[in-house]
Design a protein around this motif. Sequence first.
Motif, PDB file in Angstrom:
ATOM      1  N   ASP A 289      43.178 -33.567 -48.373  1.00 31.95           N
ATOM      2  CA  ASP A 289      42.463 -34.550 -47.537  1.00 31.95           C
ATOM      3  C   ASP A 289      41.650 -35.454 -48.452  1.00 31.95           C
ATOM      4  N   HIS A 294      36.942 -36.754 -44.949  1.00 33.10           N
ATOM      5  CA  HIS A 294      37.538 -35.786 -44.034  1.00 33.10           C
ATOM      6  C   HIS A 294      36.461 -34.833 -43.532  1.00 33.10           C
ATOM      7  N   ASP A 295      36.810 -34.123 -42.468  1.00 27.91           N
ATOM      8  CA  ASP A 295      35.907 -33.113 -41.916  1.00 27.91           C
ATOM      9  C   ASP A 295      36.232 -31.798 -42.619  1.00 27.91           C
ATOM     10  N   GLU A 297      34.881 -28.831 -42.541  1.00 29.56           N
ATOM     11  CA  GLU A 297      34.897 -27.612 -41.719  1.00 29.56           C
ATOM     12  C   GLU A 297      36.192 -27.519 -40.923  1.00 29.56           C
ATOM     13  N   LYS A 298      36.637 -28.664 -40.436  1.00 26.56           N
ATOM     14  CA  LYS A 298      37.887 -28.679 -39.660  1.00 26.56           C
ATOM     15  C   LYS A 298      39.077 -28.306 -40.555  1.00 26.56           C
ATOM     16  N   ALA A 301      38.922 -24.613 -41.187  1.00 26.65           N
ATOM     17  CA  ALA A 301      39.219 -23.859 -39.960  1.00 26.65           C
ATOM     18  C   ALA A 301      40.715 -23.869 -39.680  1.00 26.65           C
ATOM     19  N   SER A 302      41.356 -25.002 -39.916  1.00 23.45           N
ATOM     20  CA  SER A 302      42.793 -25.099 -39.696  1.00 23.45           C
ATOM     21  C   SER A 302      43.540 -24.157 -40.650  1.00 23.45           C
ATOM     22  N   SER A 305      43.120 -20.528 -39.552  1.00 23.14           N
ATOM     23  CA  SER A 305      43.922 -20.219 -38.388  1.00 23.14           C
ATOM     24  C   SER A 305      45.397 -20.036 -38.764  1.00 23.14           C
TER      25      SER A 305
END
Length: 506
Positions: A289, A294-295, A297-298, A301-302, A305
């Motif tokens: 990213d 970019h985020d 944390e997102k 998290a992705s 997951s």
Amino acid sequence: MTQSIWRVTAQVQPGAYPKLVDDVEVDVAIVGGGITGITCAALLAAEGRRVALLEARTIAFGTTGNSTGNLYEVLSSGLAPVGQKWSRQVVRDVATSRRQAIELVERFAGRFGEASCFRRCPLYQYTSGDWSKIQAEYDALKDAGIAARLEEKAALPGPAAQSRAMVVDHQAQFHPLNYLRSLGAHAAELGVRVHEHSEVVEIDAEHHVLHTESGSVKAKEIVLATHTPKGIFGVHAQMLTHREYGVAGEVQSLQIPAGIFWQDGQTKRSFRNLEIAGKRYVIAVGAPDKTGLHDSEKALASLRSISQEYIPLGGERWEWSAQGYESPDLLPYIGRNPMDELYIATGFGTDGLTYGTLAAQIIADDILGKENPWATLYRAARFSPVKSIKQILEEQAIALKGLVADRVGLPEYAGPGSLEPGQAAVVKANGKKVALYRDEAGTVQAVSAVCTHMGCIVHWNQVEKSWDCPCHGSRFDICGDIIEGPALSPLATVDMEALGPRTGKK
Ligand code: FES
């Protein structure tokens, strides 16, 4: 704080290298204690050159110590695009030069014993989506005479992974931190003056002198092995900067065999395993990213997951990220910078362990007066506007936004209570752009939000707790100190008392 799997599993102790506290003169001064700098230092010292190496923090502190530990002759973004921009011969040359770099790592690793965890293994490329991109890569490799094969029933990790893969055999993996610490010790034995905690604050290219706060090094040749060159260079206006996140966990049994696994498509991820000291780990790395845009944390998290089938969410785990610099014509810049004759090595993308080793060999050979077959291909002085224009325009748009648009519409400072513990913000206060971070204990740290490299506004990275500059990738900690990137000065500290109103949310 993030921490890479390599730091918790390292078996080779860090060297105790002193800070530079005097003025010295050598043949070659190298800035940066990552794989490029240490390898170059060892190669030069082995040929009798007097070498000093300055590292701002500790050996392998930066990207090398946060890498994947994967070594491969192909490229993570593919050799097919290289063939489209350049030629079939260039595809062949890139693969051959990178293969030779892996062989150099193998020779050094053989000297250091099992701690390097060097092993040969296959690389698998596969997808849960459209196969055509991998088919194009396979065709490009075959067309250039590079050994690759298709396997229809491979055991592949990843969400909804198919069993069909393109396989490139005889690639490699190692433990980058153990390897680099061993190589650092080897370089020191060969006579290299290694200095840690010796941040270069000024580069006097005209007189060939590097200055730190407490000493200086004068050298016939200067090598900037800092992943991206320190200071202001033309290549900065061409390269995109990205970060990718990694996660690792200890597992009871390995569901992933030895190998490099790249899954493409919408769920772009890579997987590998690590076996060390009787323990087993699985490592997953996400897609790159753009730095500062970019985020974080997102992104993490992705990755969590998508990798939870292999790295259970409840168990002990380690998470980290690393930075990469993408050159616009898909080849790194290695060699003398045309403006000032300093040696630079950058634009490795996410393929830096192999390219860093290759760069070290090319630069060492040039200094030693030896012909290197790859020096022309990767020369830093090349100019390829047609191949590069798309990315240069994208980089310029990011820089323009950082210099102009990011300064507009900043909220006014509303007092330290306007931030919750753990939160950060860029605000305007008394005409200044200020980057604020409130720690969990409630203390607010204020630094200038203006990057000291070329003046863009920094952005907050919640995962790394750092201020990241989207323009050319300089990164700073919450106190403003440089973590990495081209900046030579820290962010200025800001006096909280002078910021103005003390109102705001409690
Ligand atoms: Fe260049 Fe910030 S302006 S890194």
